[in-house]
Scaffold this motif. Structure first.
Motif, PDB file in Angstrom:
ATOM      1  N   GLU A 147      -9.593  11.268  14.613  1.00  0.00           N
ATOM      2  CA  GLU A 147      -9.344  10.474  15.659  1.00  0.00           C
ATOM      3  C   GLU A 147      -8.008   9.737  15.966  1.00  0.00           C
ATOM      4  N   SER A 190      -5.109   1.644   7.013  1.00  0.00           N
ATOM      5  CA  SER A 190      -6.366   2.132   7.083  1.00  0.00           C
ATOM      6  C   SER A 190      -7.175   2.238   6.090  1.00  0.00           C
ATOM      7  N   ASP A 192      -9.629   4.474   5.879  1.00  0.00           N
ATOM      8  CA  ASP A 192     -10.223   5.477   5.962  1.00  0.00           C
ATOM      9  C   ASP A 192      -9.749   6.756   6.863  1.00  0.00           C
ATOM     10  N   THR A 194      -9.288   6.295   9.918  1.00  0.00           N
ATOM     11  CA  THR A 194     -10.012   6.383  10.982  1.00  0.00           C
ATOM     12  C   THR A 194      -9.729   5.002  11.679  1.00  0.00           C
ATOM     13  N   TYR A 195     -10.041   3.853  11.157  1.00  0.00           N
ATOM     14  CA  TYR A 195      -9.559   2.510  11.460  1.00  0.00           C
ATOM     15  C   TYR A 195      -8.225   1.843  11.293  1.00  0.00           C
ATOM     16  N   TRP A 196      -7.437   1.600  11.982  1.00  0.00           N
ATOM     17  CA  TRP A 196      -6.119   1.348  11.493  1.00  0.00           C
ATOM     18  C   TRP A 196      -5.835  -0.415  11.877  1.00  0.00           C
ATOM     19  N   GLY A 197      -5.110  -1.052  10.915  1.00  0.00           N
ATOM     20  CA  GLY A 197      -4.676  -2.392  11.363  1.00  0.00           C
ATOM     21  C   GLY A 197      -3.919  -2.953  10.318  1.00  0.00           C
TER      22      GLY A 197
END
Length: 331
Positions: A147, A190, A192, A194-197
């Motif tokens: 992703e 992140s 995983d 996949t999801y970043w913040g």
């Protein structure tokens, strides 16, 4: 100068050349530069801004290859000594998790890191417009597209080589859709990949000098040392004849890489050699990869020169850190 400052496995077979006699440079050029020149493979006019890693007793790399139609793609290469490279003539064939082909419109400026037993590649992708691509390979044969980690427009995505505080970490440089006359380095996390913040500012362009006054961007994968993460980065100035890309370094906190401990006040290497000042885009020294040997503290820095050539520079980690400490400007 033996040292244990660098963290990691020994790698005694990296390229190395002692500092030239009479030189006091902290970073010095390989006398055999450039190691890749014009028209290196049939489909590509230039190979530069590329990434290398140790692999099965030798070396592997992901290379930016600029085609004769002007578009760049990524190619895989191998080398017995990390100097002489055999680069595949076909571009990397990306697939998704189900094996469905996922060709890229363009791909350039890769970084390559060994992370949890696999090799992850980041690069500038088209989503649409400049964004950060992320992929993984476990054998340098199958390349799986993951992703897109961050929103466009963005460049210079660089993964850290291990989790920090239980999360993955990536540096990037938010940009625009063109040549970006601005840019600072940001840290994202992140759980995983996949999801970043949890985005944090790491470093701003500027300072008292002008060499990094227009924009900055992370270079090779940060090197873990006992004193912090050693980040080699590029800084860009904007004289009347266009951008000039030079090389600097910073030391980031091991537990919180958004905290800068030291940062070079002056550049470590700037375009001076003919292969750096003259080419498709002159006056560019763009670092993308390192190889390092912890027992000796030796570091080989791979950089693109003049958007045309691949070159190597050398440094010794303790000397580099000492220079950082005594010539630092954090702002």
């Amino acid at each position: 100068m033996p040292t244990s400052t660098l963290v990691g496995a020994p790698l005694p077979n990296i390229p190395w050349e002692d500092r030239p006699a009479g030189s006091s440079a902290v970073v010095w050029r390989f006398s055999a530069n450039p190691i890749i020149g014009w028209n290196p493979i049939p489909c590509a006019a230039r190979i530069f801004n590329s990434a290398v890693v140790p692999w099965k007793g030798a070396f592997a790399g992901v290379f930016r290859a600029d085609y004769r139609n002007g578009r760049p793609q990524l190619h895989f290469g191998r080398s017995p000594d990390a100097v002489h490279w055999q680069i595949e003539h076909e571009k990397i064939a990306w697939v998704d998790a189900q094996g469905v082909p996922r060709p890229r419109s363009y791909a350039y400026d890769p970084r390559l890191v060994c992370l949890e037993g696999a090799h992850y590649i980041t690069w500038c992708d088209d989503f649409p417009g400049p964004s950060i691509g992320l992929g993984v390979t476990r054998d340098f044969s199958r390349f799986e597209l993951l992703e897109t980690p961050l929103m466009p427009f963005n460049r210079n995505g660089v993964l850290f080589p291990r989790k920090i505080g239980g999360t993955y970490a990536m540096l990037s440089r938010p940009s625009d859709s063109g040549h970006t006359p601005f840019g600072d380095i940001i840290l994202s996390r992140s759980p995983d990949l996949t999801y970043w913040g949890k985005h944090r500012l790491v470093m701003r362009r500027g300072g008292n000098g002008w060499w990094q006054g227009v924009k900055i961007g992370a270079g090779p994968v940060p090197l873990e040392t006992t004193e912090g993460w050693l980040l080699i980065y590029h800084g860009v100035s904007g004289p009347c004849n266009g951008f000039v890309y030079s090389m600097g370094a910073a030391l980031l906190d091991l537990d919180d890489p958004s905290r800068v401990i030291y940062r070079t006040r002056d550049y470590l290497l700037t375009p001076e050699a003919p292969y750096e000042t003259t080419g498709f885009v002159g006056n560019v020294a763009f670092p993308c990869a390192t190889l390092s040997d912890p027992p000796t503290g030796r570091i080989a820095i791979y950089y693109g020169a003049a958007d045309t050539y691949t070159a190597i520079a050398f440094a010794q980690v303790d000397e580099l850190l000492d220079d950082l400490k005594h010539n630092s400007e954090v702002f």
